[in-house]
Design a protein around this motif. Structure first.
Motif, short mmCIF file in Angstrom:
data_model
loop_
_atom_site.label_atom_id
_atom_site.label_comp_id
_atom_site.label_asym_id
_atom_site.label_seq_id
_atom_site.Cartn_x
_atom_site.Cartn_y
_atom_site.Cartn_z
N LYS A 2 50.56 -68.72 -88.84
CA LYS A 2 50.44 -67.29 -89.13
C LYS A 2 49.02 -66.96 -89.54
O LYS A 2 48.37 -67.71 -90.26
CB LYS A 2 51.41 -66.87 -90.24
N ASN A 24 44.09 -60.34 -81.52
CA ASN A 24 45.55 -60.43 -81.65
C ASN A 24 46.21 -60.80 -80.33
O ASN A 24 47.23 -61.51 -80.32
CB ASN A 24 46.10 -59.11 -82.19
N LYS A 28 48.76 -63.93 -80.05
CA LYS A 28 50.12 -63.79 -79.53
C LYS A 28 50.35 -64.73 -78.35
O LYS A 28 51.41 -65.36 -78.24
CB LYS A 28 50.36 -62.33 -79.10
N GLY A 31 51.10 -68.13 -79.42
CA GLY A 31 52.29 -68.29 -80.25
C GLY A 31 52.04 -68.21 -81.74
O GLY A 31 52.85 -68.71 -82.54
N GLU A 33 51.85 -66.10 -85.14
CA GLU A 33 52.31 -64.86 -85.76
C GLU A 33 51.14 -64.18 -86.47
O GLU A 33 50.30 -64.84 -87.07
CB GLU A 33 53.41 -65.18 -86.76
N THR A 34 51.11 -62.86 -86.43
CA THR A 34 50.03 -62.12 -87.10
C THR A 34 50.59 -60.96 -87.90
O THR A 34 51.65 -60.42 -87.59
CB THR A 34 49.00 -61.58 -86.09
N GLU A 35 49.85 -60.60 -88.91
CA GLU A 35 50.11 -59.36 -89.65
C GLU A 35 48.77 -58.67 -89.84
O GLU A 35 47.86 -59.24 -90.43
CB GLU A 35 50.77 -59.63 -90.99
N SER A 75 49.92 -67.81 -95.13
CA SER A 75 49.19 -67.79 -93.86
C SER A 75 48.32 -69.03 -93.68
O SER A 75 47.84 -69.62 -94.66
CB SER A 75 48.30 -66.54 -93.78
#
Length: 205
Positions: A2, A24, A28, A31, A33-35, A75
């Motif tokens: 992440k 981003n 993606k 694979g 995950e991002t916020e 993260s």
């Protein structure tokens, strides 16, 4: 894996957003995950050195900084992107980073950091250096690219025309993924580097 991505721009959908969205897409595809959190438009005040966090494990000002703290902790990497103001980052972003790094006691060693500066013309390298200092003092490897991590554009949307800048941040994202995966394998086999007890001296004694 992440990655937490902080957008220091106060403008929605601006050039800083374009740069982060370019990264981003790579995350993606890999694979990861991002916020993405836009902090540049929030009311985040600076640190007042009150010492509250040392006793209570969180900042005295209960705003976005305290919400980001657990996200940062879980993260594997942190991307910090900012527009350039007077050859430095957005002041709200700096206030956020000062408090986020200072008030969180969790070990940041080997979380991967990356900074991105967005400007009309000059000041990117100074801003890039400024943002990287948060990683350097925290045991966080700094991800590099094919050039200093900068994207250019003034009016909203102009960054989409900076082919080299966008390629630079795409390469940055790929290198960041490689580093995070390599560090995860290293942790599994070797663990984290040994840490000595902290020695903190002062210039006057």
């Amino acid at each position: 894996m992440k990655v937490l991505m902080l957008n220091g721009s106060p403008r929605p959908g601006g050039n800083t957003t374009i740069a982060l969205n370019e990264m981003n897409q790579i995350f993606k595809a890999e694979g990861v995950e991002t916020e993405i959190v836009r902090v540049g438009n929030q009311a985040i005040r600076g640190c007042i050195a009150c010492g509250y966090c040392a006793k209570n494990g969180k900042c005295a000002f209960d705003d976005e900084v305290n919400r980001l703290a657990p996200v940062f902790e879980e993260s594997d990497g942190l991307v910090v992107a900012s527009p350039v103001y007077y050859a430095s980052a957005n002041a709200t972003l700096i206030a956020c980073l000062d408090r986020l790094f200072y008030s969180t006691g969790f070990d940041k060693t080997m979380k991967v950091g990356a900074s991105v500066a967005v400007a009309r013309r000059g000041g990117c390298s100074a801003t890039y250096d400024e943002l990287n200092k948060y990683f350097g003092i925290s045991g966080m490897p700094i991800a590099a690219s094919q050039y200093w991590n900068s994207v250019h554009g003034r009016e909203k949307g102009e960054a989409s025309q900076d082919a080299e800048g966008l390629q630079t941040v795409r390469a940055l994202a790929r290198n960041m993924v490689f580093l995070m995966k390599s560090i995860a394998l290293g942790k599994e086999k070797y663990g984290l580097p040994e840490q000595e007890p902290r020695v903190a001296t002062h210039f006057i004694r």
